[in-house]
Design a protein around this motif. Structure first.
Motif, PDB file in Angstrom:
ATOM      1  N   PRO A  17       0.834  -1.201   0.000  1.00 32.92           N
ATOM      2  CA  PRO A  17       0.000   0.000   0.000  1.00 32.92           C
ATOM      3  C   PRO A  17       0.867   1.249   0.000  1.00 32.92           C
ATOM      4  O   PRO A  17       2.072   1.184   0.257  1.00 32.92           O
ATOM      5  N   SER A  18       0.265   2.367  -0.278  1.00 34.92           N
ATOM      6  CA  SER A  18       0.968   3.641  -0.185  1.00 34.92           C
ATOM      7  C   SER A  18       1.121   4.025   1.276  1.00 34.92           C
ATOM      8  O   SER A  18       0.395   3.539   2.146  1.00 34.92           O
ATOM      9  N   LEU A  19       2.065   4.904   1.527  1.00 36.82           N
ATOM     10  CA  LEU A  19       2.399   5.310   2.884  1.00 36.82           C
ATOM     11  C   LEU A  19       2.644   6.807   2.912  1.00 36.82           C
ATOM     12  O   LEU A  19       3.318   7.339   2.033  1.00 36.82           O
ATOM     13  N   ILE A  20       2.091   7.479   3.918  1.00 34.35           N
ATOM     14  CA  ILE A  20       2.371   8.894   4.139  1.00 34.35           C
ATOM     15  C   ILE A  20       3.054   9.014   5.495  1.00 34.35           C
ATOM     16  O   ILE A  20       2.513   8.574   6.510  1.00 34.35           O
ATOM     17  N   THR A  21       4.247   9.599   5.493  1.00 33.77           N
ATOM     18  CA  THR A  21       4.985   9.848   6.720  1.00 33.77           C
ATOM     19  C   THR A  21       4.964  11.353   6.980  1.00 33.77           C
ATOM     20  O   THR A  21       5.246  12.148   6.083  1.00 33.77           O
ATOM     21  N   LEU A  22       4.630  11.728   8.206  1.00 33.38           N
ATOM     22  CA  LEU A  22       4.605  13.142   8.593  1.00 33.38           C
ATOM     23  C   LEU A  22       5.805  13.440   9.473  1.00 33.38           C
ATOM     24  O   LEU A  22       6.034  12.761  10.466  1.00 33.38           O
ATOM     25  N   ARG A  23       6.562  14.452   9.085  1.00 36.86           N
ATOM     26  CA  ARG A  23       7.695  14.923   9.884  1.00 36.86           C
ATOM     27  C   ARG A  23       7.505  16.419  10.112  1.00 36.86           C
ATOM     28  O   ARG A  23       8.164  17.247   9.506  1.00 36.86           O
ATOM     29  N   LEU A  24       6.580  16.705  10.987  1.00 33.66           N
ATOM     30  CA  LEU A  24       6.199  18.087  11.246  1.00 33.66           C
ATOM     31  C   LEU A  24       6.692  18.517  12.615  1.00 33.66           C
ATOM     32  O   LEU A  24       6.718  17.718  13.553  1.00 33.66           O
ATOM     33  N   SER A  25       7.043  19.777  12.733  1.00 31.47           N
ATOM     34  CA  SER A  25       7.508  20.282  14.023  1.00 31.47           C
ATOM     35  C   SER A  25       6.337  20.539  14.971  1.00 31.47           C
ATOM     36  O   SER A  25       6.534  20.619  16.174  1.00 31.47           O
ATOM     37  N   PHE A  26       5.128  20.638  14.427  1.00 30.84           N
ATOM     38  CA  PHE A  26       3.943  20.845  15.258  1.00 30.84           C
ATOM     39  C   PHE A  26       3.031  19.630  15.131  1.00 30.84           C
ATOM     40  O   PHE A  26       2.784  19.151  14.033  1.00 30.84           O
ATOM     41  N   THR A  27       2.536  19.133  16.251  1.00 35.05           N
ATOM     42  CA  THR A  27       1.655  17.971  16.219  1.00 35.05           C
ATOM     43  C   THR A  27       0.209  18.318  16.545  1.00 35.05           C
ATOM     44  O   THR A  27      -0.607  17.434  16.731  1.00 35.05           O
ATOM     45  N   ASP A  28      -0.075  19.598  16.577  1.00 39.06           N
ATOM     46  CA  ASP A  28      -1.446  20.047  16.797  1.00 39.06           C
ATOM     47  C   ASP A  28      -2.326  19.471  15.682  1.00 39.06           C
ATOM     48  O   ASP A  28      -1.991  19.586  14.492  1.00 39.06           O
ATOM     49  N   PRO A  29      -3.435  18.827  16.023  1.00 38.86           N
ATOM     50  CA  PRO A  29      -4.283  18.195  15.010  1.00 38.86           C
ATOM     51  C   PRO A  29      -4.714  19.140  13.882  1.00 38.86           C
ATOM     52  O   PRO A  29      -4.818  18.715  12.730  1.00 38.86           O
ATOM     53  N   GLU A  30      -4.951  20.394  14.178  1.00 34.71           N
ATOM     54  CA  GLU A  30      -5.351  21.343  13.140  1.00 34.71           C
ATOM     55  C   GLU A  30      -4.232  21.583  12.142  1.00 34.71           C
ATOM     56  O   GLU A  30      -4.468  21.677  10.940  1.00 34.71           O
ATOM     57  N   VAL A  31      -3.002  21.686  12.636  1.00 29.37           N
ATOM     58  CA  VAL A  31      -1.842  21.899  11.766  1.00 29.37           C
ATOM     59  C   VAL A  31      -1.620  20.663  10.893  1.00 29.37           C
ATOM     60  O   VAL A  31      -1.404  20.771   9.685  1.00 29.37           O
ATOM     61  N   VAL A  32      -1.684  19.493  11.502  1.00 28.00           N
ATOM     62  CA  VAL A  32      -1.482  18.247  10.768  1.00 28.00           C
ATOM     63  C   VAL A  32      -2.546  18.092   9.684  1.00 28.00           C
ATOM     64  O   VAL A  32      -2.240  17.782   8.526  1.00 28.00           O
ATOM     65  N   THR A  33      -3.785  18.329  10.032  1.00 30.71           N
ATOM     66  CA  THR A  33      -4.882  18.229   9.070  1.00 30.71           C
ATOM     67  C   THR A  33      -4.683  19.200   7.915  1.00 30.71           C
ATOM     68  O   THR A  33      -4.852  18.839   6.743  1.00 30.71           O
ATOM     69  N   ARG A  34      -4.307  20.426   8.225  1.00 32.24           N
ATOM     70  CA  ARG A  34      -4.089  21.436   7.187  1.00 32.24           C
ATOM     71  C   ARG A  34      -2.978  21.011   6.231  1.00 32.24           C
ATOM     72  O   ARG A  34      -3.111  21.118   5.005  1.00 32.24           O
ATOM     73  N   LYS A  35      -1.870  20.491   6.773  1.00 35.35           N
ATOM     74  CA  LYS A  35      -0.749  20.062   5.934  1.00 35.35           C
ATOM     75  C   LYS A  35      -1.154  18.918   5.012  1.00 35.35           C
ATOM     76  O   LYS A  35      -0.792  18.901   3.837  1.00 35.35           O
TER      77      LYS A  35
END
Length: 62
Positions: free
Chosen positions: A11-29
């Motif tokens: 399957p495909s995979l999405i890895t997030l390497r964000l400095s902010f883990t706030d759900p709103e920021v993650v969702t926006r990205k």
């Protein structure tokens, strides 16, 4: 790593390497990236989203 070593194309995979883990920021990205990665995800890809970039590697990785 398992996708790369195993030679899988799904399957495909999405890895997030964000400095902010706030759900709103993650969702926006993710929502910002989706138009750019949607088609490649259906074909099999490993996608890394960080604060400034999106890296796409088509599966299977060589």
């Amino acid at each position: 790593m398992l996708l790369a070593v195993g030679g899988y194309n799904q399957p495909s995979l999405i890895t997030l390497r964000l400095s902010f883990t706030d759900p709103e920021v993650v969702t926006r990205k993710i929502l910002e990236a989706l138009p750019q990665i949607e088609e490649i995800l259906t074909q099999g890809a490993a996608v890394t989203i960080d604060d400034d970039n999106i890296r796409i590697r088509k599966l299977p990785m060589k």
